[in-house]
Design an enzyme around this catalytic site. Sequence first.
Site, PDB file in Angstrom:
ATOM      1  N   GLN A 141       0.841  -1.208   0.000  1.00  0.00           N
ATOM      2  CA  GLN A 141       0.000   0.000   0.000  1.00  0.00           C
ATOM      3  C   GLN A 141       0.876   1.258   0.000  1.00  0.00           C
ATOM      4  OE1 GLN A 141      -2.207  -0.930   3.643  1.00  0.00           O
ATOM      5  NE2 GLN A 141      -0.284  -1.682   4.494  1.00  0.00           N
TER       6      GLN A 141
ATOM      7  N   ASP B 150       0.213  -0.026  13.627  1.00  0.00           N
ATOM      8  CA  ASP B 150       0.782   1.113  14.350  1.00  0.00           C
ATOM      9  C   ASP B 150       1.049   0.770  15.822  1.00  0.00           C
ATOM     10  OD1 ASP B 150      -2.453   1.844  13.856  1.00  0.00           O
ATOM     11  OD2 ASP B 150      -1.760   1.814  15.931  1.00  0.00           O
TER      12      ASP B 150
ATOM     13  N   GLU C   6      -0.135  -8.945  11.003  1.00  0.00           N
ATOM     14  CA  GLU C   6      -0.087  -7.697  10.227  1.00  0.00           C
ATOM     15  C   GLU C   6       0.541  -8.019   8.873  1.00  0.00           C
ATOM     16  OE1 GLU C   6      -0.781  -4.238  10.221  1.00  0.00           O
ATOM     17  OE2 GLU C   6       0.248  -4.504   8.297  1.00  0.00           O
TER      18      GLU C   6
ATOM     19  N   ASP D 263      -1.126 -12.340   5.798  1.00  0.00           N
ATOM     20  CA  ASP D 263      -2.492 -11.886   5.506  1.00  0.00           C
ATOM     21  C   ASP D 263      -3.423 -12.423   6.593  1.00  0.00           C
ATOM     22  OD1 ASP D 263      -4.840 -12.646   2.788  1.00  0.00           O
ATOM     23  OD2 ASP D 263      -4.986 -11.348   4.541  1.00  0.00           O
ATOM     24  N   GLY D 264      -4.155 -11.523   7.199  1.00  0.00           N
ATOM     25  CA  GLY D 264      -5.045 -11.930   8.293  1.00  0.00           C
ATOM     26  C   GLY D 264      -6.085 -12.942   7.854  1.00  0.00           C
TER      27      GLY D 264
ATOM     28  N   ASP E 153      -8.267  -4.755  13.521  1.00  0.00           N
ATOM     29  CA  ASP E 153      -7.965  -3.327  13.365  1.00  0.00           C
ATOM     30  C   ASP E 153      -7.363  -3.126  11.987  1.00  0.00           C
ATOM     31  OD1 ASP E 153      -5.393  -1.094  14.588  1.00  0.00           O
ATOM     32  OD2 ASP E 153      -7.380  -0.629  13.785  1.00  0.00           O
TER      33      ASP E 153
ATOM     34  N   THR F 255      -7.460  -1.786   7.737  1.00  0.00           N
ATOM     35  CA  THR F 255      -7.762  -0.623   6.916  1.00  0.00           C
ATOM     36  C   THR F 255      -9.192  -0.751   6.412  1.00  0.00           C
ATOM     37  OG1 THR F 255      -6.680  -1.927   5.190  1.00  0.00           O
ATOM     38  CG2 THR F 255      -5.427  -0.097   6.105  1.00  0.00           C
ATOM     39  N   ASP F 256      -9.641   0.229   5.665  1.00  0.00           N
ATOM     40  CA  ASP F 256     -11.000   0.155   5.114  1.00  0.00           C
ATOM     41  C   ASP F 256     -11.078  -0.911   4.034  1.00  0.00           C
ATOM     42  OD1 ASP F 256     -10.648   3.147   6.168  1.00  0.00           O
ATOM     43  OD2 ASP F 256     -12.766   2.567   6.214  1.00  0.00           O
TER      44      ASP F 256
ATOM     45  N   PRO G  17      -5.580  -4.164   0.543  1.00  0.00           N
ATOM     46  CA  PRO G  17      -5.353  -5.403   1.306  1.00  0.00           C
ATOM     47  C   PRO G  17      -6.393  -5.641   2.404  1.00  0.00           C
ATOM     48  CG  PRO G  17      -3.693  -3.741   1.847  1.00  0.00           C
ATOM     49  CD  PRO G  17      -4.456  -3.212   0.689  1.00  0.00           C
TER      50      PRO G  17
HETATM   51  N1  SAM Z   1      -7.350   2.322  13.029  1.00  0.00           N
HETATM   52  C1  SAM Z   1      -7.253   2.283  11.574  1.00  0.00           C
HETATM   53  C2  SAM Z   1      -8.622   2.340  10.968  1.00  0.00           C
HETATM   54  O1  SAM Z   1      -9.590   2.177  11.699  1.00  0.00           O
HETATM   55  O2  SAM Z   1      -8.703   2.558   9.749  1.00  0.00           O
HETATM   56  C3  SAM Z   1      -6.490   1.064  11.146  1.00  0.00           C
HETATM   57  C4  SAM Z   1      -5.064   1.169  11.572  1.00  0.00           C
HETATM   58  S1  SAM Z   1      -3.936  -0.074  11.178  1.00  0.00           S
HETATM   59  C5  SAM Z   1      -2.677   0.940  10.555  1.00  0.00           C
HETATM   60  C6  SAM Z   1      -4.571  -0.920   9.781  1.00  0.00           C
HETATM   61  C7  SAM Z   1      -3.611  -2.055   9.441  1.00  0.00           C
HETATM   62  O3  SAM Z   1      -4.266  -3.102   8.724  1.00  0.00           O
HETATM   63  C8  SAM Z   1      -2.419  -1.634   8.552  1.00  0.00           C
HETATM   64  O4  SAM Z   1      -1.227  -1.776   9.288  1.00  0.00           O
HETATM   65  C9  SAM Z   1      -2.480  -2.586   7.362  1.00  0.00           C
HETATM   66  O5  SAM Z   1      -1.211  -2.944   6.875  1.00  0.00           O
HETATM   67  C10 SAM Z   1      -3.229  -3.753   7.971  1.00  0.00           C
HETATM   68  N2  SAM Z   1      -3.857  -4.674   7.006  1.00  0.00           N
HETATM   69  C11 SAM Z   1      -4.560  -4.359   5.892  1.00  0.00           C
HETATM   70  N3  SAM Z   1      -4.965  -5.488   5.261  1.00  0.00           N
HETATM   71  C12 SAM Z   1      -4.511  -6.536   6.006  1.00  0.00           C
HETATM   72  C13 SAM Z   1      -4.617  -7.955   5.887  1.00  0.00           C
HETATM   73  N4  SAM Z   1      -5.281  -8.513   4.865  1.00  0.00           N
HETATM   74  N5  SAM Z   1      -4.039  -8.728   6.836  1.00  0.00           N
HETATM   75  C14 SAM Z   1      -3.379  -8.166   7.885  1.00  0.00           C
HETATM   76  N6  SAM Z   1      -3.234  -6.821   8.053  1.00  0.00           N
HETATM   77  C15 SAM Z   1      -3.801  -6.024   7.122  1.00  0.00           C
END
Ligand code: SAM
Length: 283
Positions: free
Chosen positions: A30, A85, A105, A137-138, A156, A158-159, A163
Amino acid sequence: MKLFTETLSDGYGQSLSIDELLFEQQTEHQHLIIFQNRFFGRVMALDGIVQTTERDEFIYHEMMVHVPMLAHGAALRVLIIGGGDGGILREVLKHRSVEKVVQVEIDQAVIDLCKTFLPNHSAGAFDDPRVEIKIADGMAFVCEADIEPFDVIISDCTDPVGPGEVLFSSKFYEGCKRLLKSNGVFVAQNGVVFMQPDELINTQNRLSPYFKDTRFYTVAVPTYVGGVMALAWGCDDLQTSQLNVSLLHQRYEASGLNCRYYTPSVHASAFHLPAYVQNLIAK
Ligand code: SAM
């Protein structure tokens, strides 16, 4: 003045001044930017969407963690999906009952860069001996991992773009249910309802087949713009989301927590939803 303008909602967005660009990179997964803003402090955005800021992160992280953790009351094992984070991890580790936290993560760069530029988010949490970090990947993890189940699972992510999209799927929720103990609690960030109503409707439809008690609670986070954010809740115990304030107060006092947003009353009231949100769920 250089501006960062968020690209999450079509035709609407917030702008923050980039008073100092600290880091910008297209990671393996990303686009990541971290910059200094005169009001919110350091800000991180992924794929053009604000993820977290120094000034208001406590609101989201306290409500994503202490609501499920104090409702459960005795969580030993916690799984965090995403959360690069470190804010969720920091708050989870404050609970003395916690013996093991697994965090999955997808992007090592997020962890590394947040340790460097947003050190107060994790505040050393990644080095806690109870923590196991998996860069994966979660979705794949919850569907395939052969691991002891968890008391609390916190997504927690991303939208649902890039990913993070898979983390809003039925398959993901099925995987989380697979890894949850019978009285376990699942929570997930679920977007700002007024701006992303379909996210709530989709989650209600996709999550409810797996949990007897599927519901939402809300929190207003300044930089998740457009009104209250819905946090999804899944649990097979119907009482866990309905604990009375006096019991929550006892648990909060006993926990030694000293929160800046969370209170037992805010916890209980967060599950009371505005009519328009109830109507979306009823759909
Ligand atoms: N608090 C924020 C919000 O509500 O939008 C989210 C914060 S955190 C930075 C989001 C994390 O999700 C990122 O570090 C991103 O790399 C991770 N992420 C995104 N897709 C993912 C996946 N498929 N598996 C694991 N982690 C993932």
